[in-house]
Design a protein around this motif. Structure first.
Motif, mmCIF file in Angstrom:
data_model
loop_
_atom_site.group_PDB
_atom_site.id
_atom_site.type_symbol
_atom_site.label_atom_id
_atom_site.label_comp_id
_atom_site.label_asym_id
_atom_site.label_seq_id
_atom_site.Cartn_x
_atom_site.Cartn_y
_atom_site.Cartn_z
ATOM 1 N N GLY A 75 12.767 6.849 38.121
ATOM 2 C CA GLY A 75 12.887 8.203 37.609
ATOM 3 C C GLY A 75 13.265 9.031 38.818
ATOM 4 N N GLY A 76 14.031 10.073 38.661
ATOM 5 C CA GLY A 76 14.455 10.791 39.863
ATOM 6 C C GLY A 76 14.718 12.253 39.624
ATOM 7 N N GLN A 77 14.503 13.046 40.680
ATOM 8 C CA GLN A 77 14.867 14.457 40.632
ATOM 9 C C GLN A 77 16.327 14.565 40.209
ATOM 10 O OE1 GLN A 77 15.904 16.354 44.420
ATOM 11 N NE2 GLN A 77 14.724 14.770 45.498
ATOM 12 N N MET A 78 16.597 15.454 39.286
ATOM 13 C CA MET A 78 17.931 15.547 38.687
ATOM 14 C C MET A 78 18.834 16.516 39.446
ATOM 15 S SD MET A 78 16.904 15.543 34.625
ATOM 16 C CE MET A 78 18.619 15.424 34.079
ATOM 17 N N HIS A 79 20.124 16.439 39.141
ATOM 18 C CA HIS A 79 21.135 17.439 39.500
ATOM 19 C C HIS A 79 21.573 17.425 40.967
ATOM 20 C CE1 HIS A 79 19.875 18.996 35.645
ATOM 21 N NE2 HIS A 79 18.730 19.439 36.115
ATOM 22 N N GLY A 80 20.835 16.773 41.862
ATOM 23 C CA GLY A 80 21.169 16.809 43.280
ATOM 24 C C GLY A 80 22.526 16.185 43.563
ATOM 25 N N LEU A 81 23.302 16.805 44.443
ATOM 26 C CA LEU A 81 24.647 16.311 44.769
ATOM 27 C C LEU A 81 24.586 15.424 46.007
ATOM 28 C CD1 LEU A 81 27.734 16.286 44.406
ATOM 29 C CD2 LEU A 81 27.816 18.326 45.868
ATOM 30 N N VAL A 82 24.856 14.135 45.799
ATOM 31 C CA VAL A 82 24.977 13.171 46.892
ATOM 32 C C VAL A 82 26.438 12.749 46.943
ATOM 33 C CG1 VAL A 82 24.219 10.951 47.815
ATOM 34 C CG2 VAL A 82 22.625 12.349 46.464
ATOM 35 N N ILE A 95 22.488 18.477 48.159
ATOM 36 C CA ILE A 95 22.135 19.819 47.677
ATOM 37 C C ILE A 95 21.272 19.626 46.435
ATOM 38 C CG2 ILE A 95 22.998 22.059 46.939
ATOM 39 C CD1 ILE A 95 25.650 21.397 48.295
ATOM 40 N N LEU A 96 20.032 20.162 46.461
ATOM 41 C CA LEU A 96 19.028 19.809 45.457
ATOM 42 C C LEU A 96 19.109 20.661 44.195
ATOM 43 C CD1 LEU A 96 15.865 19.146 47.661
ATOM 44 C CD2 LEU A 96 17.784 17.637 47.130
ATOM 45 N N TRP A 97 18.309 20.237 43.223
ATOM 46 C CA TRP A 97 18.253 20.884 41.907
ATOM 47 C C TRP A 97 17.814 22.340 41.982
ATOM 48 C CZ3 TRP A 97 13.495 22.791 40.382
ATOM 49 C CH2 TRP A 97 12.396 22.335 41.115
ATOM 50 N N ASN A 98 16.977 22.678 42.979
ATOM 51 C CA ASN A 98 16.436 24.043 43.060
ATOM 52 C C ASN A 98 17.186 24.899 44.071
ATOM 53 O OD1 ASN A 98 15.501 22.654 45.283
ATOM 54 N ND2 ASN A 98 13.359 23.249 45.055
ATOM 55 N N ASP A 99 18.384 24.474 44.450
ATOM 56 C CA ASP A 99 19.233 25.241 45.355
ATOM 57 C C ASP A 99 19.978 26.312 44.564
ATOM 58 O OD1 ASP A 99 20.812 24.682 48.287
ATOM 59 O OD2 ASP A 99 21.980 25.714 46.749
ATOM 60 N N GLY A 100 20.007 27.522 45.104
ATOM 61 C CA GLY A 100 20.575 28.650 44.352
ATOM 62 C C GLY A 100 21.857 29.215 44.921
ATOM 63 N N ARG A 101 22.608 28.430 45.680
ATOM 64 C CA ARG A 101 23.781 28.974 46.366
ATOM 65 C C ARG A 101 25.018 29.137 45.476
ATOM 66 N NH1 ARG A 101 24.902 24.259 50.665
ATOM 67 N NH2 ARG A 101 22.631 24.118 50.445
ATOM 68 N N ILE A 125 25.855 24.755 29.367
ATOM 69 C CA ILE A 125 26.579 25.730 30.176
ATOM 70 C C ILE A 125 26.152 25.550 31.631
ATOM 71 C CG2 ILE A 125 26.831 27.372 28.282
ATOM 72 C CD1 ILE A 125 24.521 29.007 29.548
ATOM 73 N N ALA A 126 26.765 26.324 32.522
ATOM 74 C CA ALA A 126 26.483 26.184 33.951
ATOM 75 C C ALA A 126 25.186 26.887 34.328
ATOM 76 C CB ALA A 126 27.638 26.746 34.763
ATOM 77 N N PHE A 127 24.342 26.157 35.023
ATOM 78 C CA PHE A 127 23.143 26.703 35.649
ATOM 79 C C PHE A 127 23.252 26.430 37.145
ATOM 80 C CE2 PHE A 127 21.903 26.196 31.300
ATOM 81 C CZ PHE A 127 20.940 27.172 31.055
ATOM 82 N N ALA A 128 22.606 27.268 37.941
ATOM 83 C CA ALA A 128 22.751 27.163 39.395
ATOM 84 C C ALA A 128 22.357 25.794 39.923
ATOM 85 C CB ALA A 128 21.917 28.249 40.081
ATOM 86 N N GLY A 129 21.406 25.136 39.261
ATOM 87 C CA GLY A 129 20.939 23.853 39.771
ATOM 88 C C GLY A 129 21.826 22.678 39.433
ATOM 89 N N PHE A 130 22.750 22.831 38.469
ATOM 90 C CA PHE A 130 23.543 21.701 37.994
ATOM 91 C C PHE A 130 24.517 21.214 39.070
ATOM 92 C CE2 PHE A 130 23.309 22.137 33.050
ATOM 93 C CZ PHE A 130 21.938 22.007 33.124
ATOM 94 N N THR A 131 25.037 20.018 38.879
ATOM 95 C CA THR A 131 25.823 19.359 39.917
ATOM 96 C C THR A 131 27.249 19.895 40.007
ATOM 97 O OG1 THR A 131 24.549 17.392 39.307
ATOM 98 C CG2 THR A 131 26.303 17.097 40.906
ATOM 99 N N ALA A 132 27.889 20.141 38.882
ATOM 100 C CA ALA A 132 29.288 20.586 38.909
ATOM 101 C C ALA A 132 29.491 21.855 39.747
ATOM 102 C CB ALA A 132 29.806 20.787 37.491
ATOM 103 N N PRO A 133 28.651 22.897 39.596
ATOM 104 C CA PRO A 133 28.832 24.069 40.462
ATOM 105 C C PRO A 133 28.690 23.733 41.946
ATOM 106 C CG PRO A 133 27.381 24.590 38.622
ATOM 107 C CD PRO A 133 27.587 23.118 38.598
ATOM 108 N N LYS A 134 27.851 22.765 42.267
ATOM 109 C CA LYS A 134 27.693 22.356 43.665
ATOM 110 C C LYS A 134 28.976 21.709 44.193
ATOM 111 C CE LYS A 134 22.686 21.400 43.464
ATOM 112 N NZ LYS A 134 22.309 21.445 42.055
#
Length: 492
Positions: A75-82, A95-101, A125-134
């Motif tokens: 199981g793993g923290q979601m949305h992080g961009l590796v 860049i982690l799930w709780n990053d707001g940049r 829709i797009a949320f700040a934590g999702f991967t695509a915006p990162k």
């Protein structure tokens, strides 16, 4: 035979060794650092995850018969961009799930591409934590790094790659990237084009309980296990926790009080909230789920206890709060310490205390934190109810679920019974169960959950407390709209 479940969390990795009857033979936790390069940014080094996982598995198996290990999953923290280069080396910190940049990138996706199109392509829709915006942020701000990208991965999938050599992900975790066609369980070509990446750069998609490969010989030798040990794809932390709490099939509910907080409702049918206040994701059981996520839950209580009160006596602080206090507190807390996702989608939102007077006491503030998180979960619950979804009860997991007071507050705020489980291992237990299904111990995820998940106690709501909390919740709902423009002003 025995199975290893790995819960790759935000602050630590938790590992369990579990037998086919659901008994936890051993568990281990290993922490790693989080970096905050700028206000609102949150990053980690994937190499730290791998080192912690390897150390944890060695400790987990110390004194055990390694030959009995048949499978591993996650199981793993979601949305992080590796992001990996052509040599499979990590290009930059994740860049982690709780990053707001990604405010600018989310606004582009939601307003220029359009929410309707995003929902059509991905069911979200797009949320700040999702991967695509990162990915868009890296493309715009670090073009040299973007040009090096050979593979895009999620946190737990990087560990699966290191163990097996396979670039993989599962449907539940992929759902949170805003790159995945949830309904059809495949990459969205439209979203890949929008982000300027190709399907060749994406990992292969598996169902959560599918075997992605076996442990590489050098890794197996280092751990002392057989190289025939299978590795299952695993799931995003919330879907894995849902498996571990038996929240599979149709119409079941789980509330998780971890670093973030979630309300997770399983469904056999695909469905989308028309306002996209809840996420519509693929589930680890082969079906679907709706999920509301608040960014600060147990972490809000940890902030209050550790940083403000300067104590680690959580139980002692809560022991002063009685049943008579529930619903009778005049202090309100907005738990938006990292901004908020569901249902507000507002990265500018911040934590606030409201309603203090000269007779406000320490325990009132502590109670307000617990209640504020419960009210934020209720916000998501109300969205589900508005869709005609009827939830009769919920199960609890996460660190916050160890507090029976908090569970009692949750039961009365939501107005439904709360079930506490014999095992509270959450995503790690769910991951081990997914490995069992992959190995053929159970025919399907639902069979495994039905056989292994046991309820130890049910907390039933009290009608008088429900009535008091109904009044408090209606007042709580007025605070965020009144503060919304203030939050944006103070963050400019």
């Amino acid at each position: 035979m025995n199975y290893i479940g790995i819960d790759l969390g935000t602050s630590s990795v938790k590992l369990v060794l579990m037998d086919t009857a659901g008994h936890i033979i051993a568990n281990v936790s290993k922490s790693y650092p989080i970096d905050y390069p700028k206000a609102g940014w949150s990053e980690q080094n994937p190499y730290d995850w791998y080192d912690a996982c390897m150390e944890g598995m060695k400790e987990l198996l110390d004194g055990q018969d390694e030959s009995t290990v048949s499978g591993i999953s996650f199981g793993g923290q979601m949305h992080g961009l590796v992001i990996l280069d052509k040599n499979d080396e990590v290009i930059r910190p994740a860049i982690l799930w709780n990053d707001g940049r990604t405010t600018k990138q989310c606004e582009y996706l939601n307003e220029v591409i359009g929410r309707d199109k995003l929902s059509e392509y991905t069911a979200n829709i797009a949320f700040a934590g999702f991967t695509a915006p990162k990915i868009l942020w890296v493309k715009e701000n670090e073009p040299d790094n973007f040009a090096k990208i050979d593979k895009i991965m999620l946190p737990k999938d990087y560990i699966a790659y290191r163990l097996t050599g396979v670039h993989c992900t599962d449907v539940s975790d992929a759902s949170g990237m805003l790159l995945f066609d949830v309904k059809n369980r495949r990459w969205s070509r439209q979203m890949l084009d929008i982000c300027g990446v190709t399907e060749a750069q994406m990992p292969r998609i598996f169902e959560s309980s599918e075997c992605v490969g076996t442990v590489k010989k050098d890794i197996a030798d280092e751990l002392g296990i057989g190289s025939e040990v299978i590795v299952a794809a695993g799931a995003g932390d919330n879907a894995a926790a849902a498996v571990g709490t038996g929240t599979v099939g149709d119409g079941h509910c789980n509330v998780s009080l971890g670093t973030s907080g979630t309300i997770f409702i399983s469904s056999k049918e695909f469905g989308v909230d028309s306002n996209n206040a809840l996420h519509s994701f693929a589930h680890a059981d082969g079906k679907y789920h709706l999920m509301g996520c608040i960014l600060s839950a147990a972490s809000a209580n940890g902030w209050w206890m550790d940083k403000i009160l300067g104590t680690n006596d959580y139980a002692g602080e809560q022991s002063q709060i009685t049943d008579d206090d529930l619903g009778n507190n005049n202090v309100y807390f907005l738990p938006y310490l990292m901004g908020e996702r569901s249902p507000h989608n507002d990265e500018f939102a911040r934590g606030t205390f409201t309603g203090m007077t000269m007779d406000t006491e320490r325990k009132d503030m502590t109670q307000a934190v617990l209640e504020g998180v419960a009210f934020a979960i209720r916000d998501c619950f109300e969205v589900a109810k508005s869709l005609g979804i009827r939830v009769e009860s919920t199960r609890m997991c996460g660190g916050g679920a160890k507090s029976e007071l908090w569970c009692k507050i949750m039961a009365n705020v939501l107005g439904i019974p709360v079930e506490l489980l014999e095992s509270e291992e959450g995503p790690a237990m769910g991951a081990a169960m997914l490995a069992m299904v992959a190995a053929g111990e159970y025919n399907c995820v639902e069979d495994a959950s039905n056989a292994l998940v046991k309820v130890r106690k049910t907390i039933r709501p009290d009608e008088k407390i429900i009535e008091r909390y109904e009044d408090k919740y209606n007042k709580f709902r007025c605070i965020y709209p009144a503060m919304k423009n203030v939050f944006r002003t103070i963050n400019e």
